[in-house]
Motif scaffolding. Structure first.
Motif, PDB file in Angstrom:
ATOM      1  N   ALA A  19       0.822  -1.206   0.000  1.00  0.00           N
ATOM      2  CA  ALA A  19       0.000   0.000   0.000  1.00  0.00           C
ATOM      3  C   ALA A  19       0.856   1.256   0.000  1.00  0.00           C
ATOM      4  O   ALA A  19       1.900   1.321   0.663  1.00  0.00           O
ATOM      5  CB  ALA A  19      -0.922  -0.004   1.216  1.00  0.00           C
ATOM      6  N   TRP A  79     -10.919   1.542  -0.515  1.00  0.00           N
ATOM      7  CA  TRP A  79      -9.489   1.716  -0.222  1.00  0.00           C
ATOM      8  C   TRP A  79      -8.641   0.983  -1.263  1.00  0.00           C
ATOM      9  O   TRP A  79      -7.660   1.539  -1.784  1.00  0.00           O
ATOM     10  CB  TRP A  79      -9.174   1.172   1.175  1.00  0.00           C
ATOM     11  CG  TRP A  79      -7.706   0.995   1.418  1.00  0.00           C
ATOM     12  CD1 TRP A  79      -6.808   1.943   1.811  1.00  0.00           C
ATOM     13  CD2 TRP A  79      -6.950  -0.216   1.244  1.00  0.00           C
ATOM     14  NE1 TRP A  79      -5.541   1.411   1.896  1.00  0.00           N
ATOM     15  CE2 TRP A  79      -5.603   0.086   1.552  1.00  0.00           C
ATOM     16  CE3 TRP A  79      -7.275  -1.514   0.864  1.00  0.00           C
ATOM     17  CZ2 TRP A  79      -4.597  -0.873   1.490  1.00  0.00           C
ATOM     18  CZ3 TRP A  79      -6.272  -2.467   0.799  1.00  0.00           C
ATOM     19  CH2 TRP A  79      -4.954  -2.143   1.109  1.00  0.00           C
ATOM     20  N   SER A  82      -8.727   2.764  -4.621  1.00  0.00           N
ATOM     21  CA  SER A  82      -7.958   4.012  -4.560  1.00  0.00           C
ATOM     22  C   SER A  82      -6.462   3.733  -4.643  1.00  0.00           C
ATOM     23  O   SER A  82      -5.716   4.455  -5.318  1.00  0.00           O
ATOM     24  CB  SER A  82      -8.287   4.759  -3.265  1.00  0.00           C
ATOM     25  OG  SER A  82      -9.684   4.979  -3.146  1.00  0.00           O
ATOM     26  N   GLN A  83      -6.013   2.682  -3.969  1.00  0.00           N
ATOM     27  CA  GLN A  83      -4.601   2.307  -4.012  1.00  0.00           C
ATOM     28  C   GLN A  83      -4.174   1.896  -5.421  1.00  0.00           C
ATOM     29  O   GLN A  83      -3.129   2.326  -5.930  1.00  0.00           O
ATOM     30  CB  GLN A  83      -4.349   1.155  -3.034  1.00  0.00           C
ATOM     31  CG  GLN A  83      -4.339   1.546  -1.571  1.00  0.00           C
ATOM     32  CD  GLN A  83      -3.028   2.207  -1.167  1.00  0.00           C
ATOM     33  OE1 GLN A  83      -1.994   2.024  -1.812  1.00  0.00           O
ATOM     34  NE2 GLN A  83      -3.068   2.983  -0.091  1.00  0.00           N
ATOM     35  N   GLU A  86      -4.173   4.979  -7.812  1.00  0.00           N
ATOM     36  CA  GLU A  86      -3.086   5.906  -7.483  1.00  0.00           C
ATOM     37  C   GLU A  86      -1.740   5.353  -7.939  1.00  0.00           C
ATOM     38  O   GLU A  86      -0.909   6.084  -8.493  1.00  0.00           O
ATOM     39  CB  GLU A  86      -3.071   6.153  -5.970  1.00  0.00           C
ATOM     40  CG  GLU A  86      -2.119   7.242  -5.521  1.00  0.00           C
ATOM     41  CD  GLU A  86      -2.596   8.633  -5.884  1.00  0.00           C
ATOM     42  OE1 GLU A  86      -1.771   9.572  -5.812  1.00  0.00           O
ATOM     43  OE2 GLU A  86      -3.780   8.786  -6.241  1.00  0.00           O
ATOM     44  N   THR A  94       0.931  -2.638 -10.326  1.00  0.00           N
ATOM     45  CA  THR A  94      -0.118  -3.006  -9.375  1.00  0.00           C
ATOM     46  C   THR A  94      -0.335  -4.514  -9.388  1.00  0.00           C
ATOM     47  O   THR A  94       0.175  -5.223 -10.259  1.00  0.00           O
ATOM     48  CB  THR A  94      -1.440  -2.300  -9.716  1.00  0.00           C
ATOM     49  OG1 THR A  94      -1.877  -2.730 -11.015  1.00  0.00           O
ATOM     50  CG2 THR A  94      -1.262  -0.794  -9.723  1.00  0.00           C
ATOM     51  N   ALA A 100      -0.985  -4.296   3.498  1.00  0.00           N
ATOM     52  CA  ALA A 100      -1.139  -3.035   4.220  1.00  0.00           C
ATOM     53  C   ALA A 100      -1.257  -3.344   5.697  1.00  0.00           C
ATOM     54  O   ALA A 100      -1.425  -4.505   6.107  1.00  0.00           O
ATOM     55  CB  ALA A 100      -2.370  -2.280   3.737  1.00  0.00           C
ATOM     56  N   GLU A 104      -3.376   1.640   8.332  1.00  0.00           N
ATOM     57  CA  GLU A 104      -3.457   2.374   7.066  1.00  0.00           C
ATOM     58  C   GLU A 104      -4.870   2.318   6.482  1.00  0.00           C
ATOM     59  O   GLU A 104      -5.389   3.328   5.989  1.00  0.00           O
ATOM     60  CB  GLU A 104      -2.448   1.796   6.069  1.00  0.00           C
ATOM     61  CG  GLU A 104      -0.998   2.063   6.435  1.00  0.00           C
ATOM     62  CD  GLU A 104      -0.031   1.325   5.537  1.00  0.00           C
ATOM     63  OE1 GLU A 104       1.058   1.869   5.268  1.00  0.00           O
ATOM     64  OE2 GLU A 104      -0.359   0.198   5.101  1.00  0.00           O
TER      65      GLU A 104
END
Length: 382
Positions: A19, A79, A82-83, A86, A94, A100, A104
């Motif tokens: 993460a 979450w 979004s990770q 990003e 990815t 994670a 977090e």
């Protein structure tokens, strides 16, 4: 006898994605925003969700040990999305295998970091893993379904001294492919995580998906919303809670309106919140004299008190026919039938006039002069 070769696990085939640190934009998958995939209640739900609309079919099943994944559990998927987005935008590699720390994840979704919050996170992961989904969405052939769980597997990690070292989880391929497609992901307001009601959370995601930032907003039929929510509550209760949501105006970035058509059809309309502080009536009527309740005369639920809300509209919005065909199909059919009747009536009147006797040009006496026609009644603007 040939020796049995053990197949490598899915974990062994995937690269580990750790993460990213920092506070960045929250992203959500549009498919999860538009359809009923989660329970809207924190109570233990076992009853499945069955939803069918056109070519889209969804069935969500839960096990008695954990119950169905809730819309609060879906914060973990927000979450994860979004990770992934990003990292992709930053040019990083990815993977569906993500690592994670509980801290977090909890901080990103606006939760506390107490022992109780950690335990709730683990329970949410269990529900996401045990809930199974079967859907026809994004399948290449008609009639085919993809079956998966929201999390294929997850486990707690420890270091050499036996101390907690975070968690690892694997998201399903169906979800991962949707997140990597730019057209299937939307940025959401981080104030979404502050919404405490399941209906409020579901409604925000639906509004964000269908309305986006369209200046004129969109609208939905109450009964269509009830079907689309997958909620177990009866329609009367659902309509009551929806009206209360309109009264409270909890959705960040959007203003909700209640619209009632002449025929009594009740609609939820929404549009981006204006920057001004001007207030108008929340209830917008389409030519009706009285507000039509949700299809019943009496109810044990009292109607919420009417209030004021931001906005500058006093008429019903144009139908969102392209984005919301399911909700407005019946209304379109009624409009077409009305147009046919009006056209036939007009043609019949014209035929009678053309076949009738000639009208004398002599002036009428005051006693026989016709009265001036009545002005049309002013109805609600469309």
């Amino acid at each position: 006898m040939a020796a049995h070769t053990r197949q490598p696990s899915e974990r062994g085939k995937l690269d580990l994605f750790r993460a990213l640190p920092g506070d960045f934009a929250a992203r959500d998958a549009q498919d999860l925003m538009a359809y009923p995939f989660f329970s809207l209640s924190k109570s233990h739900r076992i009853a499945p969700i069955d939803f069918t609309a056109g070519d889209v079919s969804i069935r969500v099943e839960a096990v008695p040990d954990h119950g169905m994944a809730t819309i609060w559990d879906a914060d973990i998927l927000i979450w994860a999305a979004s990770q992934i987005v990003e990292a992709r935008d930053a040019g990083l590699r990815t993977s569906r295998l993500m690592a994670a720390t509980p801290y977090e994840i909890l901080m990103f979704v606006g939760r506390g970091t107490s022992l109780r919050d950690y335990q709730r996170l683990k329970a949410a992961l269990d529900r996401l893993q045990s809930t199974t989904v079967s859907t026809s969405i994004r399948q290449p052939a008609k009639g085919r379904r993809h079956r998966f769980s929201w999390i294929n597997e997850w486990q707690e990690k420890t270091d050499g001294d036996g101390k907690p070292a975070g968690i690892e989880l694997i998201v399903p391929d169906w979800f991962y492919r949707a997140v990597l497609d730019d057209a299937l992901v939307l940025t959401i307001d981080r104030a979404y995580f502050d919404l405490t009601g399941g209906l409020d959370r579901w409604l925000y995601r639906l509004v964000r998906k269908h309305g986006g930032r369209q200046r004129e907003g969109w609208r939905f039929d109450f009964r269509h919303l009830h079907q689309k929510s997958g909620a177990l509550s009866p329609f009367k209760r659902f309509a009551f809670e929806l009206r209360d949501t309109i009264r409270r105006q909890p959705l960040p970035g959007y203003t909700l309106f209640l619209e009632t058509e002449i025929g009594g059809r009740v609609l939820l309309a929404f549009e981006p919140s204006p920057a001004c502080g001007q207030a108008v009536d929340r209830l917008v009527l389409s030519g009706t004299r009285t507000i039509v309740p949700s299809g019943t005369r009496g109810s044990c639920y009292q109607e919420p008190k009417q209030g004021l809300t931001c906005g500058n509209k006093t008429w019903n919005r144009v139908l969102n026919l392209e984005s919301n065909q399911q909700s407005n199909f019946e209304e379109c059919a009624r409009d077409v039938q009305k147009l046919i009747r009006d056209t036939a009536r007009g043609l019949g009147t014209a035929a009678k006039k053309s076949a009738g006797p000639a009208i004398s040009s002599a002036p009428r006496s005051p006693e026989t002069a016709p009265e001036p026609p009545l002005l049309p009644r002013s109805g609600g603007a469309r």
